[in-house]
Design an enzyme around this catalytic site. Sequence first.
Site, PDB file in Angstrom:
ATOM      1  N   LYS A 299     -19.190  72.735  70.386  1.00 58.87           N
ATOM      2  CA  LYS A 299     -20.419  72.062  71.361  1.00 58.87           C
ATOM      3  C   LYS A 299     -21.559  72.265  70.571  1.00 58.87           C
ATOM      4  O   LYS A 299     -21.947  72.913  69.815  1.00 58.87           O
ATOM      5  CB  LYS A 299     -20.064  72.987  72.490  1.00 58.87           C
ATOM      6  CG  LYS A 299     -21.305  72.397  73.804  1.00 58.87           C
ATOM      7  CD  LYS A 299     -21.120  73.468  74.759  1.00 58.87           C
ATOM      8  CE  LYS A 299     -21.925  73.016  75.973  1.00 58.87           C
ATOM      9  NZ  LYS A 299     -22.023  73.897  77.169  1.00 58.87           N
TER      10      LYS A 299
ATOM     11  N   SER B 242     -21.343  71.429  81.464  1.00 57.79           N
ATOM     12  CA  SER B 242     -22.000  70.709  80.480  1.00 57.79           C
ATOM     13  C   SER B 242     -21.189  70.583  79.178  1.00 57.79           C
ATOM     14  O   SER B 242     -21.584  69.787  78.284  1.00 57.79           O
ATOM     15  CB  SER B 242     -23.257  71.650  80.097  1.00 57.79           C
ATOM     16  OG  SER B 242     -22.753  72.852  79.759  1.00 57.79           O
TER      17      SER B 242
ATOM     18  N   SER C  30     -19.065  75.683  82.987  1.00 58.67           N
ATOM     19  CA  SER C  30     -19.206  74.572  81.966  1.00 58.67           C
ATOM     20  C   SER C  30     -18.267  74.568  80.833  1.00 58.67           C
ATOM     21  O   SER C  30     -18.046  73.451  80.183  1.00 58.67           O
ATOM     22  CB  SER C  30     -20.491  74.737  81.378  1.00 58.67           C
ATOM     23  OG  SER C  30     -21.750  74.264  82.128  1.00 58.67           O
TER      24      SER C  30
END
Length: 486
Positions: A76, A151, A175
């Site tokens: 990420k 997210s 997330s």
Amino acid sequence: MHDKTVTQLAAALAGGELSSRELTYHYLQRIERLDGKLNSFITVTAEQALKAADAADQARAKGNAGLLTGVPLALKDIFCTEGVKTSCGSKMLDTFIAPYNATVVEKLNAAGTVSLGKTNMDEFAMGSSNESSFYGPVKNPWDLSAVPGGSSGGSAAAVAAGLVPAAMGTDTGGSIRQPAAFCGITGLKPTYGRVSRYGIIAYASSLDQAGPMARTAEDCAHLLNHIAGHDLRDSTSLARGVPDYLETLDAPLSGLKIGLPKEYFGDGLDADVAAAVREAVRVYESLGATVREVSLPHTHYAIPAYYVIAPAEASSNLARYDGVRFGHRCENPLDLTDLYKRSRDEGFGDEVKRRILIGTHTLSEGFFDAYYKKAQQVRRLIRQDFLDAFEEVDVLMGPASPSPAFDLGAKKDPVSMYLQDIYTISVNLAGIPGISVPAGFVGNRPVGLQILGTHFAEAQLLNVAHKFQQATDWHRQRPAFAKENA
């Protein structure tokens, strides 16, 4: 190759069935060919990946390979990665090249894994749909008109589409677990402090936690074995021994006590999601577990408490982005005040600005006691609810999200977006671990079963999730997007 799990790929590499370079090149080709439709990556590090793959093959040839040596994965874009753009999905950091590695990245490098690049995400990890990214929304490979969750939506979509066998995410209020549920993969949020936050760009420091996202619980166990542990560079990292998470993966579930929080099955939960979750619970009963209803009475306070605490911490953490030291800088500022104002106005998106304003207000004189202090008191009550429940049961189960993935652009009202995290936020407030595993579909959109445990119960959660995946095949389902582009 891209249909195999991390465990299967590691075995194939160890058995000499393929090289890391072959495997890495295969995934890089898939990313180049398919990610234009998904937008799951911000940066693809092809050259570095192939060099790392060659190094992994050389290490294996010399007999120095570990379990994960040569296995590709993605990060990420919130993990600082030396020499690679680390944007956090924001214009503010669009030109930021990290000068060092996050501890998680260091540990994965030491394990011999091969990073293919940095995945898309909601800006500064603020969002539940991956629509707030400066680089555009990510699309769900199960349905390109749907969001992948957020997210960590880029990581989830990339794994689901077979662009990478596993990815790292972060979880501040769901997330990892919510996008894992929306994309039909497995996602683990460890206990707060179990995995170092050093080098992870901060959103809310008392809530953020890194974890693995992959197809199976077994894959997550492999990855957690390598990233968990104490780190002197992170004051919130806990000095506690790390077990071998693979050791108890196959333990029988006979006698397991499961609690179903009644607050997780009330108004607002999609009926088809509820049915899928209850069917999953029946699978556990067939495996020897017992089920009872429990109560988490302060659950309905979780969202208001979270949206005081998290924005307050974000307001403090994001104050460093002033256009002076690093990050976006406006052109031709008139003076220092103009530099601050325009750099931040141009660099931050709407959702980030909204949360900074909320957080600054709740921390201001005259409001601190009424909002921030009160929210922290509520947080303590939420934590106690979980501790009381775990006196009666071993694990809690429920939906990861009140609905399956919603359409892109469907949640224009910020509050309706915030409500998507109703079943995940309290887990971060309490600091306990949670995992989401695939448990069915509503139409062509996946449903996630969320399993929660007490602090440091990751081994038990992985065992419980693994036994479910041995008894079902939801985690083996692949989106048409991946099949059509095999």
